[in-house]
Design a protein around this motif. Sequence first.
Motif, PDB file in Angstrom:
ATOM      1  N   LEU A  21       0.858  -1.188   0.000  1.00 37.83           N
ATOM      2  CA  LEU A  21       0.000   0.000   0.000  1.00 37.83           C
ATOM      3  C   LEU A  21       0.890   1.232   0.000  1.00 37.83           C
ATOM      4  CD1 LEU A  21      -3.279   0.616   1.917  1.00 37.83           C
ATOM      5  CD2 LEU A  21      -1.495   2.371   1.947  1.00 37.83           C
ATOM      6  N   ILE A  22       0.621   2.133  -0.933  1.00 44.42           N
ATOM      7  CA  ILE A  22       1.445   3.328  -1.110  1.00 44.42           C
ATOM      8  C   ILE A  22       0.560   4.557  -1.027  1.00 44.42           C
ATOM      9  CG2 ILE A  22       3.068   4.533  -2.625  1.00 44.42           C
ATOM     10  CD1 ILE A  22       3.353   1.760  -4.107  1.00 44.42           C
ATOM     11  N   THR A  23       0.896   5.494  -0.165  1.00 44.22           N
ATOM     12  CA  THR A  23       0.162   6.756  -0.096  1.00 44.22           C
ATOM     13  C   THR A  23       0.871   7.805  -0.949  1.00 44.22           C
ATOM     14  OG1 THR A  23       1.305   7.708   1.833  1.00 44.22           O
ATOM     15  CG2 THR A  23      -0.507   6.164   2.264  1.00 44.22           C
ATOM     16  N   GLY A  24       0.086   8.775  -1.440  1.00 41.94           N
ATOM     17  CA  GLY A  24       0.661   9.768  -2.351  1.00 41.94           C
ATOM     18  C   GLY A  24       1.217   9.091  -3.591  1.00 41.94           C
ATOM     19  N   ALA A  25       0.438   8.153  -4.157  1.00 41.60           N
ATOM     20  CA  ALA A  25       0.971   7.205  -5.135  1.00 41.60           C
ATOM     21  C   ALA A  25       0.901   7.667  -6.577  1.00 41.60           C
ATOM     22  CB  ALA A  25       0.225   5.872  -4.999  1.00 41.60           C
ATOM     23  N   THR A  26       0.364   8.846  -6.856  1.00 42.92           N
ATOM     24  CA  THR A  26       0.166   9.237  -8.254  1.00 42.92           C
ATOM     25  C   THR A  26       1.255  10.154  -8.793  1.00 42.92           C
ATOM     26  OG1 THR A  26      -1.285  11.050  -7.547  1.00 42.92           O
ATOM     27  CG2 THR A  26      -2.339   8.959  -8.145  1.00 42.92           C
ATOM     28  N   SER A  27       2.222  10.527  -7.971  1.00 43.58           N
ATOM     29  CA  SER A  27       3.271  11.414  -8.462  1.00 43.58           C
ATOM     30  C   SER A  27       4.541  11.227  -7.641  1.00 43.58           C
ATOM     31  CB  SER A  27       2.832  12.890  -8.380  1.00 43.58           C
ATOM     32  OG  SER A  27       2.647  13.288  -7.029  1.00 43.58           O
ATOM     33  N   GLY A  28       5.639  11.697  -8.195  1.00 41.09           N
ATOM     34  CA  GLY A  28       6.893  11.762  -7.468  1.00 41.09           C
ATOM     35  C   GLY A  28       7.392  10.434  -6.934  1.00 41.09           C
ATOM     36  N   GLY A  30       6.149   8.549  -4.601  1.00 45.28           N
ATOM     37  CA  GLY A  30       5.091   7.549  -4.474  1.00 45.28           C
ATOM     38  C   GLY A  30       4.847   6.819  -5.777  1.00 45.28           C
ATOM     39  N   ALA A  31       4.801   7.550  -6.895  1.00 40.87           N
ATOM     40  CA  ALA A  31       4.612   6.914  -8.194  1.00 40.87           C
ATOM     41  C   ALA A  31       5.801   6.042  -8.559  1.00 40.87           C
ATOM     42  CB  ALA A  31       4.387   7.986  -9.264  1.00 40.87           C
ATOM     43  N   ALA A  32       7.006   6.473  -8.182  1.00 37.76           N
ATOM     44  CA  ALA A  32       8.193   5.665  -8.443  1.00 37.76           C
ATOM     45  C   ALA A  32       8.150   4.361  -7.652  1.00 37.76           C
ATOM     46  CB  ALA A  32       9.449   6.462  -8.095  1.00 37.76           C
ATOM     47  N   PHE A  33       7.683   4.414  -6.410  1.00 33.54           N
ATOM     48  CA  PHE A  33       7.495   3.187  -5.642  1.00 33.54           C
ATOM     49  C   PHE A  33       6.480   2.275  -6.337  1.00 33.54           C
ATOM     50  CE2 PHE A  33       9.500   4.889  -1.714  1.00 33.54           C
ATOM     51  CZ  PHE A  33      10.191   3.748  -1.328  1.00 33.54           C
ATOM     52  N   VAL A 100       4.074   1.958   2.354  1.00 33.37           N
ATOM     53  CA  VAL A 100       4.930   3.103   2.034  1.00 33.37           C
ATOM     54  C   VAL A 100       4.154   4.366   2.373  1.00 33.37           C
ATOM     55  CG1 VAL A 100       6.243   4.334   0.274  1.00 33.37           C
ATOM     56  CG2 VAL A 100       6.083   1.826   0.186  1.00 33.37           C
ATOM     57  N   ASN A 101       4.532   5.022   3.474  1.00 26.60           N
ATOM     58  CA  ASN A 101       3.935   6.301   3.878  1.00 26.60           C
ATOM     59  C   ASN A 101       4.685   7.419   3.163  1.00 26.60           C
ATOM     60  OD1 ASN A 101       1.775   5.876   5.814  1.00 26.60           O
ATOM     61  ND2 ASN A 101       3.322   5.051   7.195  1.00 26.60           N
ATOM     62  N   ASN A 102       4.167   7.811   2.011  1.00 20.72           N
ATOM     63  CA  ASN A 102       4.849   8.814   1.197  1.00 20.72           C
ATOM     64  C   ASN A 102       4.137  10.161   1.174  1.00 20.72           C
ATOM     65  OD1 ASN A 102       6.532   9.822  -1.196  1.00 20.72           O
ATOM     66  ND2 ASN A 102       4.457   9.805  -2.039  1.00 20.72           N
ATOM     67  N   ALA A 103       2.827  10.194   1.372  1.00 21.96           N
ATOM     68  CA  ALA A 103       2.085  11.453   1.252  1.00 21.96           C
ATOM     69  C   ALA A 103       2.605  12.496   2.229  1.00 21.96           C
ATOM     70  CB  ALA A 103       0.605  11.204   1.502  1.00 21.96           C
ATOM     71  N   GLY A 147       7.008  -8.416   7.094  1.00 21.97           N
ATOM     72  CA  GLY A 147       6.420  -7.169   6.631  1.00 21.97           C
ATOM     73  C   GLY A 147       7.421  -6.031   6.717  1.00 21.97           C
ATOM     74  N   ALA A 148       7.087  -4.916   6.063  1.00 22.14           N
ATOM     75  CA  ALA A 148       7.983  -3.770   6.040  1.00 22.14           C
ATOM     76  C   ALA A 148       7.180  -2.483   5.928  1.00 22.14           C
ATOM     77  CB  ALA A 148       8.963  -3.873   4.868  1.00 22.14           C
ATOM     78  N   VAL A 149       7.684  -1.448   6.570  1.00 20.29           N
ATOM     79  CA  VAL A 149       7.114  -0.106   6.486  1.00 20.29           C
ATOM     80  C   VAL A 149       8.228   0.841   6.069  1.00 20.29           C
ATOM     81  CG1 VAL A 149       6.014   1.799   7.728  1.00 20.29           C
ATOM     82  CG2 VAL A 149       5.403  -0.582   8.269  1.00 20.29           C
ATOM     83  N   ILE A 150       7.976   1.628   5.032  1.00 19.51           N
ATOM     84  CA  ILE A 150       8.905   2.685   4.621  1.00 19.51           C
ATOM     85  C   ILE A 150       8.211   4.013   4.823  1.00 19.51           C
ATOM     86  CG2 ILE A 150      10.234   3.689   2.728  1.00 19.51           C
ATOM     87  CD1 ILE A 150      10.442   0.918   1.498  1.00 19.51           C
ATOM     88  N   ASN A 151       8.764   4.839   5.699  1.00 20.21           N
ATOM     89  CA  ASN A 151       8.235   6.180   5.946  1.00 20.21           C
ATOM     90  C   ASN A 151       9.129   7.193   5.238  1.00 20.21           C
ATOM     91  OD1 ASN A 151       6.108   5.302   7.611  1.00 20.21           O
ATOM     92  ND2 ASN A 151       7.464   5.208   9.388  1.00 20.21           N
ATOM     93  N   VAL A 152       8.571   7.894   4.265  1.00 22.18           N
ATOM     94  CA  VAL A 152       9.367   8.855   3.500  1.00 22.18           C
ATOM     95  C   VAL A 152       9.526  10.118   4.323  1.00 22.18           C
ATOM     96  CG1 VAL A 152       9.564  10.179   1.375  1.00 22.18           C
ATOM     97  CG2 VAL A 152       8.586   7.866   1.316  1.00 22.18           C
ATOM     98  N   SER A 153      10.756  10.374   4.726  1.00 23.23           N
ATOM     99  CA  SER A 153      11.091  11.550   5.518  1.00 23.23           C
ATOM    100  C   SER A 153      11.872  12.526   4.638  1.00 23.23           C
ATOM    101  CB  SER A 153      11.879  11.121   6.769  1.00 23.23           C
ATOM    102  OG  SER A 153      12.086  12.221   7.629  1.00 23.23           O
ATOM    103  N   SER A 154      12.916  13.146   5.152  1.00 21.61           N
ATOM    104  CA  SER A 154      13.673  14.124   4.371  1.00 21.61           C
ATOM    105  C   SER A 154      14.982  14.454   5.060  1.00 21.61           C
ATOM    106  CB  SER A 154      12.860  15.417   4.203  1.00 21.61           C
ATOM    107  OG  SER A 154      13.630  16.428   3.585  1.00 21.61           O
TER     108      SER A 154
END
Length: 278
Positions: A21-28, A30-33, A100-103, A147-154
């Motif tokens: 499951l990918i959030t913010g999945a339509t661009s950037g 998130g879309a690359a994931f 993938v928490n990307n949003a 299982g795995a969780v990826i949190n997109v930070s910065s």
Amino acid sequence: MTEAEPVPAPAVAARDGGTALITGATSGIGAAFARRLAADGRRLVLVARDGDRLAGTAAELTARHSTAVEVLPADLASEDGCAAVADRLRDGADPVEMLVNNAGISLNRPFLRSAVEDEIRLLRLNVHAVLRLTHAVLPGMVERRRGAVINVSSVAGFGAVMPGSTYSSSKAWVTNFSESVAQSVRPFGVRVLALCPGYTRTEFHDRAGINMTKTPPWLWLRADDVVAEGLRDLQKGRLVSVPDWKYKLAVFGLRHTPRRLLQGVARDTRGRLGRDQG
């Protein structure tokens, strides 16, 4: 299509790589994931606010990779949207093996000139949604021992180098939270990673109204490269991933440079370098 209304995945004989499951999945990023995980044979659940754009992304991925794609339109800054995605993550009948928490969002205004409603929305999306969705998915992963969780930070989260910005503060929380939770679930075979890119070519800055035209070209990363390095670091069992050597050096400097010196650099460069890192 109404917000937070799940759309069943099409009948496609996808390879069984598990569901992501990918959030913010339509661009950037998130879309690359989404592209990378679909190519790897995973079934997908894509989350974003724009239902039409989600449907288009799902159709493209299904056609290209013959993978099953479920779309879940939801605004994660709202209670209803966050709750709907959390419910999907708790579904034991069709478990999510990777989240993938990307949003996320940034604001092109310093704190003193920002509306409190906008700041609350930033916190709900960048912090609260990450907490809620991670909390929803981890118990099932721990029970299944995988299982795995990826949190997109910065990279921005490693130092207060953007005076007046609460974006970097929210990303500092995401990184610290991910490291802490990762240590608690590692004994159960579950991995959690904070992915901390620097400037990445996405729609992120344009959506926030941030002028990045003066940023040197060599500072930019490709979203596909960020995802590839993040997944490699996840496989290696790392808790934090900083893609690209130049940003690894930047993080080393942010962690070890005296705070007084960092504050001086921040004052000198805030107007020249722009407001936020993606």
